[in-house]
Motif scaffolding. Structure first.
Motif, PDB file in Angstrom:
ATOM      1  N   LEU B  96       1.293  -1.433   0.188  1.00 44.50           N
ATOM      2  CA  LEU B  96      -0.215   0.277   0.035  1.00 44.50           C
ATOM      3  C   LEU B  96       0.819   0.939  -0.110  1.00 44.50           C
ATOM      4  O   LEU B  96       0.321   1.871  -0.547  1.00 44.50           O
ATOM      5  N   LEU B  99       1.961   1.424  -3.385  1.00 41.21           N
ATOM      6  CA  LEU B  99       1.347   2.128  -4.410  1.00 41.21           C
ATOM      7  C   LEU B  99       0.512   3.158  -4.139  1.00 41.21           C
ATOM      8  O   LEU B  99       0.023   3.920  -5.326  1.00 41.21           O
ATOM      9  N   LEU B 100       0.474   3.718  -3.188  1.00 41.39           N
ATOM     10  CA  LEU B 100      -0.241   4.926  -3.029  1.00 41.39           C
ATOM     11  C   LEU B 100       0.514   5.866  -2.737  1.00 41.39           C
ATOM     12  O   LEU B 100      -0.243   7.375  -2.196  1.00 41.39           O
ATOM     13  N   ILE B 103      -0.477   7.955  -6.315  1.00 41.93           N
ATOM     14  CA  ILE B 103      -1.549   7.776  -7.143  1.00 41.93           C
ATOM     15  C   ILE B 103      -2.226   8.993  -6.420  1.00 41.93           C
ATOM     16  O   ILE B 103      -2.256   9.984  -5.264  1.00 41.93           O
ATOM     17  N   GLY B 105      -4.911  11.275  -5.156  1.00 41.61           N
ATOM     18  CA  GLY B 105      -5.388  11.074  -3.782  1.00 41.61           C
ATOM     19  C   GLY B 105      -5.146   9.637  -2.779  1.00 41.61           C
ATOM     20  O   GLY B 105      -5.772   9.317  -1.672  1.00 41.61           O
ATOM     21  N   ILE B 109      -6.753   8.466   0.955  1.00 44.17           N
ATOM     22  CA  ILE B 109      -7.439   6.218   1.160  1.00 44.17           C
ATOM     23  C   ILE B 109      -5.904   6.268   2.057  1.00 44.17           C
ATOM     24  O   ILE B 109      -6.564   5.742   2.657  1.00 44.17           O
ATOM     25  N   LYS B 110      -4.914   6.679   2.494  1.00 43.36           N
ATOM     26  CA  LYS B 110      -3.607   6.429   3.167  1.00 43.36           C
ATOM     27  C   LYS B 110      -4.449   6.305   4.723  1.00 43.36           C
ATOM     28  O   LYS B 110      -4.487   6.083   5.630  1.00 43.36           O
ATOM     29  N   SER B 111      -5.487   8.141   4.766  1.00 43.62           N
ATOM     30  CA  SER B 111      -6.216   8.007   6.045  1.00 43.62           C
ATOM     31  C   SER B 111      -7.034   6.901   6.094  1.00 43.62           C
ATOM     32  O   SER B 111      -7.225   6.881   7.064  1.00 43.62           O
ATOM     33  N   VAL B 112      -7.453   6.327   5.301  1.00 48.29           N
ATOM     34  CA  VAL B 112      -8.785   5.666   5.765  1.00 48.29           C
ATOM     35  C   VAL B 112      -8.295   4.338   6.126  1.00 48.29           C
ATOM     36  O   VAL B 112      -8.728   4.256   7.152  1.00 48.29           O
ATOM     37  N   PHE B 114      -5.371   3.920   7.823  1.00 47.38           N
ATOM     38  CA  PHE B 114      -5.079   3.843   9.329  1.00 47.38           C
ATOM     39  C   PHE B 114      -6.214   4.294   9.932  1.00 47.38           C
ATOM     40  O   PHE B 114      -6.210   4.245  11.662  1.00 47.38           O
ATOM     41  N   LEU B 115      -7.196   4.187   9.591  1.00 47.35           N
ATOM     42  CA  LEU B 115      -8.560   4.530  10.756  1.00 47.35           C
ATOM     43  C   LEU B 115      -8.412   3.130  12.023  1.00 47.35           C
ATOM     44  O   LEU B 115      -8.662   4.036  13.207  1.00 47.35           O
ATOM     45  N   THR B 175      -2.895  -2.673   9.496  1.00 47.96           N
ATOM     46  CA  THR B 175      -2.158  -3.028   8.412  1.00 47.96           C
ATOM     47  C   THR B 175      -1.877  -0.888   7.823  1.00 47.96           C
ATOM     48  O   THR B 175      -0.755  -0.754   7.556  1.00 47.96           O
ATOM     49  N   PHE B 177      -0.825   0.386  10.532  1.00 48.44           N
ATOM     50  CA  PHE B 177       0.510   0.919  11.372  1.00 48.44           C
ATOM     51  C   PHE B 177       1.777   0.842   9.922  1.00 48.44           C
ATOM     52  O   PHE B 177       2.710   1.757   9.826  1.00 48.44           O
ATOM     53  N   ILE B 180       1.900   3.576   7.212  1.00 46.68           N
ATOM     54  CA  ILE B 180       2.443   4.841   7.705  1.00 46.68           C
ATOM     55  C   ILE B 180       4.309   4.265   7.989  1.00 46.68           C
ATOM     56  O   ILE B 180       4.727   5.489   7.361  1.00 46.68           O
TER      57      ILE B 180
END
Lengths: 291, 295
Positions: B96, B99-100, B103, B105, B109-112, B114-115, B175, B177, B180
């Motif tokens: 991730l 990939l992110l 990209i 946005g 997606i990372k914030s999501v 990381f929730l 994941t 963690f 990030i």
């Protein structure tokens, strides 16, 4: 002929790149959807009656949104969230700011002074970061009972404070060590006391680090369940994590109420995270090990 | 500034030393001590440790050896957690992060993702329980759609499936963690390295193995250590789903310690479990602590 070759080559490469890029985007958004689905599900469940949830929250043939879940969780007969959320705030706010102040003092001593046993003390401190909560809880439980602080927020706040100190001091010492010492020296020559230098000059310079500690510690204390369940027992004093944990029955679950409660309890750390995101992530990545 | 003194730093450190001594150092020593005591506080040597290993809730390798389903006992369950959860969350986090990175946005997606790290683990457990529910859970709906409708069940209700369901669920939670930490690690790699390698004709794959992976070593060490500690200490999620059940099939060390101490009121065996948990934790953490102090 040659030119045409080159052109078609470039075109092919362009096509290929954009294909990979599109694929990567689809994959990325697909992943984020998978990660979001449980949250989406619990949110939908929190605003729909139980019968609709049992047919699947993704099913919209019948859709009668209701606030019954939120009202039910707020006034729950055995674990009312109106009380529990307030209790969590009462514990979390002092448990966030007291350790940060104490840790800042301690970290400053480690960063700026040379004293006997300093390096050994610091080593012990780093080791203490990895102690599991389970390793301290029985003696803490006994101590709190004999001090009359069991089932008392002061006891819980003290424990959260102590448990936060090792990683916060470690984090802040590194930050202090990176600050230029010259300003403090000048202030010293002008006759300022060490404590005055600390809170007038050093602390303001440390604000970004303090923001990281605030975000992480607030979320950590709010989310804690283990210390709370051992040290707080009266139903009226229970914290919000305890209240949510008490709501689902072993067999039957009123998903509307439990979902609404979950939303209300998790929205608080999520707001803190969103507001202080940069500091939160920076603090976490700085490598804080936490019991 | 005269920095060589004892009185001033002692004044700064006094509250820290007091609090840590009272609520961390003394309790650790005391827990080790209690682990050697019997019911009437008499010294019993390693008896509590033997008793813990005699409990099927803690150590039950028979089922595992015979190829049967759990319960295998808390110690083995934590071990399985490590064997499955560590590589999976490491892998997904790294993928991730890569990939992110480029990209549009990607930050959102990372914030999501990381929730899962931000919400209380108790709530995380409830979310999992909901996903795995027979009627209300989306996992079973997905199975029905792909034609595996015969498999649907409440995955957290049966000893055969609960452990695996929980472990995979915690991959979803954790994941964020590793992603990030790996993202921060990736940002630390100088872009010139990739460009130079590109000019030299190194393929994407080769650049990944020869540049990205070695440069991410420090991040990997942090992720592995923290993940191991988390897996060993896992408690809230297991508690909120089945409290270690059914039939001990989701029992883990931290939860068993709690039950021994505060439900059975057996502080001796509870302390023995806590001590073993801490020794395991220390073993994994020692390397990381060594690196931190050296830095």
């Amino acid at each position: 002929m040659k030119l045409q070759d080159t052109v078609s080559n470039v075109a092919a490469r362009l096509r290929k790149t954009s294909k990979t890029t599109i694929l990567m985007h689809i994959l990325a958004w697909g992943v984020s959807l998978i990660w979001l689905l449980p949250f989406l599900g619990v949110f939908m469940a929190s605003i729909r009656p139980l019968s609709e949830i049992l047919d699947g929250w993704w099913n919209f043939d019948v859709f009668n949104p209701t606030l019954r879940g939120y009202v039910g969780a707020w006034n729950h007969p055995t674990a009312p969230l109106n009380r529990a959320l307030l209790n969590s705030l009462i514990v979390t706010i002092p448990s966030t700011f007291i350790p940060i102040f104490v840790a800042a003092l301690g970290a400053y001593a480690f960063a700026r002074f040379k004293f006997p046993t300093r390096d050994m003390l610091f080593f012990v401190l780093v080791l203490l970061q990895t102690i599991p909560q389970q390793m301290v809880i029985i003696p803490i439980f006994n101590t709190m009972i004999s001090l009359g602080l069991w089932n008392n927020y002061i006891g819980l706040i003290l424990v959260h404070t102590a448990f936060a100190l090792p990683w916060q001091i470690f984090f802040l010492r590194n930050f202090f060590s990176a600050l230029p010492v010259e300003i403090e020296e000048a202030a010293r020559i002008d006759g300022a006391s060490y404590f005055k230098i600390f809170y007038k000059i050093v602390l303001p310079l440390t604000l970004p680090a303090l923001a990281s500690l605030t975000a992480l510690q607030f979320v950590w204390v709010w989310n804690d369940f283990f210390f709370a369940i051992v040290l707080i027992s009266s139903p009226g004093m229970r914290l919000s994590t305890q209240a949510v944990a008490a709501m689902p029955g072993r067999l039957a679950i009123d998903w509307t109420v439990v979902s609404a409660a979950s939303i209300m309890v998790m929205i608080v750390p999520i707001i803190v995270y969103v507001v202080l995101q940069r500091y939160y992530v920076r603090g976490l990545v700085a490598g804080a090990v936490k019991g | 500034m005269d920095l060589r003194q004892t009185k001033i730093p002692l004044f700064f450190l006094f509250p820290t030393i007091l609090l840590l001594t009272l609520f961390v150092v003394f309790p650790v020593v005391n827990t080790v001590y209690i682990s050697f005591l019997g019911e009437d506080d008499e010294f019993v040597g390693l008896q509590n440790y033997e008793e813990v290993f005699g409990q099927r809730n803690f150590w039950n390798p028979q089922n595992l050896l015979e190829g049967k389903t759990p319960p295998y006992g808390a110690l083995i369950h934590n071990g399985i957690w490590i064997v499955l959860h560590l590589p999976l969350s490491l892998f997904f986090g790294l993928v991730l992060a890569i990939l992110l990175r480029d990209i549009k946005g990607g930050a959102i997606i990372k914030s999501v993702v990381f929730l899962g790290m931000v919400i209380p683990m108790i709530v995380g457990g409830i979310l999992l329980r909901f996903v795995y529910d027979n009627r209300a859970g989306i996992l079973n709906e997905f199975l029905r759609i792909v034609g595996l409708g015969g498999l649907t069940r409440t995955w957290t209700a049966y000893p055969q499936t609960i452990l695996l369901a929980l472990i995979l669920g915690t991959v979803w939670i954790w994941t964020g963690f590793s992603m990030i930490v790996y993202s921060a690690g990736l940002e630390g790699i100088p872009k010139e390295l990739f460009e130079a390698a590109k000019i030299d004709g190194a393929s994407r794959w080769r650049r990944f193995w020869r540049i990205t992976v070695p440069m991410l070593r420090p991040a990997t060490i942090i992720v592995i250590t923290m993940t191991l500690l988390w897996e060993l200490k896992i408690f809230d999620i297991v508690w909120v789903i089945q409290q270690g059940g059914p039939g001990g099939a989701s029992m883990v060390m931290a939860l068993m310690m709690f039950r021994e101490a505060f439900l059975s009121r057996n502080f001796g065996t509870a302390s023995a479990i806590a001590t073993m948990l801490t020794i395991l934790t220390f073993g994994f953490a020692a390397y990381m602590v060594y690196r931190m102090v050296k830095k």
